[in-house]
Design a protein around this motif. Structure first.
Motif, PDB file in Angstrom:
ATOM      1  N   TYR A 184       0.835  -1.198   0.000  1.00 39.27           N
ATOM      2  CA  TYR A 184       0.000   0.000   0.000  1.00 39.27           C
ATOM      3  C   TYR A 184       0.873   1.252   0.000  1.00 39.27           C
ATOM      4  CZ  TYR A 184      -3.375  -3.373   1.969  1.00 39.27           C
ATOM      5  OH  TYR A 184      -4.167  -4.470   2.210  1.00 39.27           O
ATOM      6  N   ALA A 223       1.074   4.782   1.910  1.00 41.97           N
ATOM      7  CA  ALA A 223       0.616   5.287   3.205  1.00 41.97           C
ATOM      8  C   ALA A 223       0.815   6.793   3.230  1.00 41.97           C
ATOM      9  CB  ALA A 223       1.403   4.620   4.335  1.00 41.97           C
ATOM     10  N   SER A 251       5.060  10.696   1.591  1.00 46.58           N
ATOM     11  CA  SER A 251       4.292   9.458   1.659  1.00 46.58           C
ATOM     12  C   SER A 251       5.184   8.326   2.148  1.00 46.58           C
ATOM     13  CB  SER A 251       3.721   9.110   0.280  1.00 46.58           C
ATOM     14  OG  SER A 251       2.801  10.095  -0.140  1.00 46.58           O
ATOM     15  N   ALA A 262       3.348   0.609   3.075  1.00 45.20           N
ATOM     16  CA  ALA A 262       2.846  -0.349   4.054  1.00 45.20           C
ATOM     17  C   ALA A 262       2.734  -1.714   3.388  1.00 45.20           C
ATOM     18  CB  ALA A 262       1.495   0.093   4.608  1.00 45.20           C
ATOM     19  N   ALA A 298       4.601  -0.632   8.310  1.00 52.01           N
ATOM     20  CA  ALA A 298       4.446   0.670   7.664  1.00 52.01           C
ATOM     21  C   ALA A 298       5.679   1.503   7.978  1.00 52.01           C
ATOM     22  CB  ALA A 298       3.186   1.376   8.155  1.00 52.01           C
ATOM     23  N   TYR A 340      -4.856   9.713   8.372  1.00 52.01           N
ATOM     24  CA  TYR A 340      -3.940   8.696   7.874  1.00 52.01           C
ATOM     25  C   TYR A 340      -4.706   7.809   6.905  1.00 52.01           C
ATOM     26  CZ  TYR A 340      -1.347   4.245   8.031  1.00 52.01           C
ATOM     27  OH  TYR A 340      -0.692   3.087   7.704  1.00 52.01           O
ATOM     28  N   ILE A 394      -4.184   4.370   3.961  1.00 49.18           N
ATOM     29  CA  ILE A 394      -3.415   3.454   3.123  1.00 49.18           C
ATOM     30  C   ILE A 394      -4.297   3.050   1.947  1.00 49.18           C
ATOM     31  CG2 ILE A 394      -2.017   2.600   5.050  1.00 49.18           C
ATOM     32  CD1 ILE A 394      -3.628  -0.008   4.945  1.00 49.18           C
TER      33      ILE A 394
END
Length: 238
Positions: A28, A30, A38, A41, A59, A219, A221
């Protein structure tokens, strides 16, 4: 008409297909809304040689990192956590958690930020990682409202969720049809918000998560790529 009714009754009496736990891996992007950079994750589930399962999440970004790992087994469609490890560093919020679930002695032993944890262990109790898999399992089974008992610090908290509906999610793996699920909190007690999206055609893999913390920091993801049972996740347009 009678034949049609018999056909419907036959369908209703067919056994419901059980949720089959399948290994997966997903990467992902994040993002922290208040920071101009950025991170990445990774989330994965794998079966160990002795039949246990291991769920991991990592992460990282320039100034912080987080690792979380749970080992558990499944018995009669029930998730039984065995041990849980969590470590966070950076951003001035270091945290370490170690928990062991002793199903023979019916107790949870460990520590949270250096404070001892000792709790009564009952069937159905989850750690802060395995409950996410149970949620995935229940969403796949068509449940609309879910409640879980979760070890949170040195206490057992109730986590409530509800399905908000279906929504398309645009990811780098393509457009996927997802179920949107919200963590239900008492607004008089907490202003935190958590929303999750699970891909319907990919074993309800988590494809997006959005969280708003108590201080308003956001936050998120978002899925970049993944595999479920060895098959690459491909949405429409890919």
């Amino acid at each position: 008409m009678r034949r049609a009714l018999l056909f419907v009754c036959a369908l209703l009496t067919l056994p419901v297909q059980a949720f089959e736990l399948k290994p997966f891996s997903a990467s992902y992007t994040a993002d922290w809304k208040q920071l101009p950079i950025s991170g990445t994750a990774e989330r994965s589930l794998k079966r160990l040689d002795d039949g246990r399962w291991q769920l991991g999440f990592e992460a990282a970004m320039l100034v912080a990192s987080l690792t979380e790992q749970s080992t558990f087994r499944v018995e009669n469609d029930t998730f039984l956590p065995l041990n849980y490890r969590f470590n966070r560093s950076g951003l001035g919020k270091a945290k370490q958690v170690e928990l062991d679930f002793d199903w023979t002695e019916k107790q949870v032993l460990g520590s949270d930020r250096g404070d001892p944890v000792r709790l009564l262990l009952n069937r159905g109790l989850q750690d802060k990682s395995t409950y996410q898999l149970v949620l995935q399992h229940d969403v796949a089974d068509g449940k609309k409202s879910m409640s879980y008992q979760v070890v949170d610090g040195d206490e057992i908290e109730t986590y409530d969720f509800r399905v908000l509906g279906e929504e398309q999610v645009e990811t780098k793996a393509g457009t996927v049809d997802a179920l949107k699920v919200e963590r239900v909190r008492d607004p008089t007690q907490s202003n935190r918000k958590t929303i999750l999206w699970f891909a319907k055609d990919w074993d309800y893999l988590l494809v997006r998560l959005h969280q708003v913390e108590k201080d308003g920091k956001e936050y998120q993801i978002m899925l970049e790529e993944g595999t479920v049972d060895g098959k690459p996740v491909k949405g429409r347009g890919k």
